[in-house]
Design a protein around this motif. Structure first.
Motif: not given
Length: 554
Positions: A223-230, A248-252, A255-257, A282-287
Motif C-alpha cells: 500500500f505504501f508502494d502504491a501512494c505518496d506515504g504511510l 523504507a530506504g530512500p523513502r524514509q 513514513v509519517y510515524v 527524528r533519531q531515525y530520520g522519519l517523518s
C-alpha cells in the motif's frame, strides 16, 4: 439546500459526503461555490519533497464540522485555532464521515501559510465492509469511478489530496484491488491537483485482515508502494522505527510515524510529553504525524488555550524543522482568524467575539528563550483584525538589545526593499526602549548595502534606513508611515541590496541608555510589511465582472 446552507441562519456551510451513492452522484453545483478555496497554496522553502523529515498534523475534534463549518465566520467565543504553520508540512482534516471534505476556512488559512491540506476518505465497521466490497471487489470500473470522483472533489474545492483510512476487514477480491485503487487515486490526484498527495493509514494488511502494525513491514508495504506515504498507528516501539527506516530506504521521509497527543494505548509520550515520541522518531530520520493536537484545547480547556498552545508547540520546536517565506510582498497583522474585538487602524471598531480562519494572517515563528523571551498572541489590543503579536522579555545586564526572529526568508534580494513596522511599547517606562527592524542576508562576502564601495556588514546584518515620510507614489499604500494612532508608532524604512539572498527578518528591541541592570520590556507588533519597490509601483489589477446573486432582504 440544507447541505450547503445552515437551516437556522441560511449561512453557507462546509459539508461532508456519506456513502458511495453520495460520492458517485457528486457534481459541482452553483450552491457550493462558497466552499471553493480562494487562496492558492503559497510557495515556501524548502519545498515539500525535499529530503528532510516532515511533520503532518491530523486535526480530529469532536466529530469535526463544528464552528469551523461556517464559511463566513461566526460569533464564537474562545474557538480552536491553529497557527504554528511555520513548523509543519501537511494538515489533514479528519472526521468519521466517509468523504471528509476539509472546511474551506482551514484550506484558506493553511494555503496562505504554504501548507497543503488533505481530506479523509474513511470506511469502518460493517458499513465500511459493504462499501469496500461494492467499489473494490467490483473491479476496475468501480474503483476507477471512486478514484476519479475523489480527485475531482479535491480539484474542485482546491484542497490538496486525501488520507485513505480503511478500518474494516476486506474480502480477498477487495484487498487484491486495493493497491490498484491506491495507484489510480494517486495518479489522478497528481494530475488534477498540482503538488497533490495521497497518504495511506496503517490499518488493513495484504490478506485483508484489520491489524494495525505500528510500522512499515511486508504486510502493508504494497500500500505504501502504491501512494505518496504511510501514516502509522500510534503504539510503536523503538525497534519498529529501526525496522521501518531500513525497509523504507530512500523513502524514509514518506513514513509519517503516528503520535497520539491524547496518549491512548501503549505509547511513548503524548500531552506535554509528546516531545519524547518526536525525539525518537527524528533519531531515525522519519517523518511524524501528530494526531489530535486539539488535546490542548479539549483537555486543558478553552480559557488559557493560547498560552497552553504556545507552551505545547514550544516544547516540540527543536524537533520541527521550520519553513521560510520565499515570495514578496510579505505583509501581516498577525491576526489568528479570531478575536474578542475587531480592530481597524488601532481602534476597537466592534466589541464581541468572532471566528473566521479565512481571515487568519501569515503567521510568524513563535520563538521562546527560557526566561529571556516569550512570543504570544495578544487579543486585548491590535492594529488590524483580532490580535497583535506580543513580545515579552528581558535585556540582560550589560547588553544593549534583544533580537526577535519573526520570519526566515529564502529568496534573492531585490535591489530595493521598503519595510513598514507598527508597534506599541507597554509597561512602566516605554520611553526607555527603541524598536527597529533587522534584515540578515546570505553570502555576506558578495552582499553590499547601498553603495558598492562601502564595506559589507559582518555576516550580512542590515538595519534598513528610516524614512521620515513615505516616498511619493507609495504614500497611499504606505499610509502607515504617518498614521500611527491609538498609541501605535509607525515606522517606514528602505534598504538597498546587491547580489545576495534574504535570510531573516527580526525585530530589535534596544535600550536607550546602557545599564548594568536587567530591564524588562513588553512590545506589541501590529503590522509588518516587506515590499519589493519595483513591484509595488505597478498599479493593482482592476476587479472585473462583479455579480450579486441569491439576495434576500430582511
Amino acid at each position: 439546500p440544507a447541505r450547503y446552507f445552515d437551516t437556522k441562519t441560511t449561512e453557507p456551510i462546509s459539508f461532508f459526503l456519506s456513502g458511495l451513492e453520495e460520492l458517485l452522484a457528486w457534481q459541482p453545483n452553483s450552491n457550493d461555490e462558497f466552499n471553493v478555496s480562494a487562496v492558492a497554496l503559497a510557495k515556501r522553502q524548502p519545498p515539500l519533497h525535499s529530503r528532510r523529515p516532515r511533520t503532518l498534523v491530523c486535526h480530529d475534534m469532536r466529530g469535526g464540522y463544528l464552528e469551523d463549518r461556517f464559511i463566513q465566520g461566526s460569533a464564537t467565543r474562545n474557538p480552536y485555532v491553529f497557527y504554528h504553520w511555520r513548523y509543519i508540512d501537511i494538515f489533514v482534516y479528519f472526521s468519521h464521515h466517509n468523504v471528509t471534505i476539509p472546511p474551506v476556512v482551514w484550506t484558506n488559512a493553511a494555503h496562505r501559510n504554504g501548507v497543503p491540506v488533505l481530506g479523509t476518505f474513511i470506511t469502518e465497521w460493517t458499513d465500511g465492509e459493504k462499501l469496500c466490497e461494492a467499489f473494490l471487489a467490483g473491479g476496475e470500473e468501480a474503483y476507477g469511478a471512486v478514484a476519479e470522483q475523489l480527485a475531482r472533489i479535491a480539484q474542485h474545492y482546491r484542497f490538496d489530496g486525501w488520507l485513505v483510512n480503511i478500518e474494516n476487514t476486506l474480502s480477498a477480491a477487495a484487498v487484491g484491488n486495493l493497491p490498484l485503487f491506491l495507484r489510480e487515486l494517486t495518479a489522478r490526484v497528481h494530475s488534477a491537483v498540482p503538488g497533490g498527495l495521497v497518504i495511506w493509514y496503517d490499518s488493513v494488511l495484504k490478506d485483508g485482515a484489520l491489524k494495525w502494525q505500528n510500522e512499515l513491514n511486508d504486510e502493508n508495504r504494497m500500500f505504501f508502494d502504491a501512494c505518496d506515504g504511510l501514516f502509522t498507528n500510534y503504539n510503536w516501539k523503538e525497534e519498529q522505527l529501526e525496522r521501518t527506516r531500513s525497509l523504507a530506504g530512500p523513502r524514509q521521509n514518506d513514513v509519517y510515524v503516528g503520535v497520539d497527543v491524547f496518549a491512548r494505548g501503549d505509547v511513548i509520550g503524548g500531552g506535554f510529553d509528546t516531545d519524547k515520541s518526536l525525539r525518537l522518531i527524528r533519531q531515525y530520520g522519519l517523518s511524524a504525524a501528530i494526531f489530535a493536537p486539539g488535546w490542548v484545547y479539549e483537555h486543558l480547556g478553552k480559557e488559557n488555550f493560547l498560552q497552553n498552545e504556545n507552551r505545547f508547540w514550544g516544547s516540540l520546536a527543536e524537533y520541527l524543522p521550520t519553513h521560510s517565506i520565499c515570495t514578496l510582498p510579505l505583509t501581516t497583522s498577525f491576526s489568528l482568524g479570531m478575536g474578542t474585538s475587531t480592530f481597524q487602524d488601532g481602534k476597537d471598531e466592534e466589541s464581541g467575539p468572532w471566528y473566521d480562519l479565512s481571515a487568519q494572517d501569515i503567521q510568524p515563528l513563535y520563538p521562546e528563550l527560557q526566561g529571556r523571551l516569550s512570543t504570544s498572541c495578544c487579543l486585548q489590543d491590535a492594529w488590524c483584525g483580532g490580535s497583535s503579536l506580543q513580545l515579552q522579555g528581558t535585556i540582560p545586564p550589560g547588553e544593549e538589545r534583544v533580537a526577535v526572529r519573526l520570519f526566515s526568508l529564502q529568496m534573492p534580494a531585490p535591489p530595493k526593499l521598503f519595510l513598514t513596522l507598527l508597534y506599541k511599547l507597554e509597561g512602566p517606562q516605554p520611553d526607555d526602549f527603541t524598536v527597529a527592524l533587522e534584515v540578515t542576508t546570505w553570502g555576506s562576502g558578495t552582499c553590499f548595502e547601498g553603495n558598492p564601495t562601502s564595506l559589507p556588514e559582518p555576516n550580512g546584518r542590515h538595519y534598513p534606513r528610516f524614512l521620515p515620510a513615505p516616498p511619493p507614489g507609495l504614500a497611499k499604500l504606505l499610509a502607515a508611515c504617518h498614521r500611527g494612532s491609538h498609541g501605535w508608532t509607525s515606522r517606514c524604512y528602505e534598504l538597498e541590496l546587491q547580489d545576495c539572498s534574504l535570510r531573516d527578518l527580526s525585530v530589535i528591541v534596544s535600550r536607550q541608555q546602557p545599564s548594568l541592570e536587567e530591564t524588562s520590556f513588553t512590545c506589541l507588533l501590529g503590522e509588518v510589511r516587506v515590499l519589493d519597490t519595483a513591484s509595488v509601483s505597478a498599479s493593482p489589477p482592476q476587479v472585473q465582472g462583479v455579480m450579486a446573486s441569491q439576495l434576500w432582504w430582511q
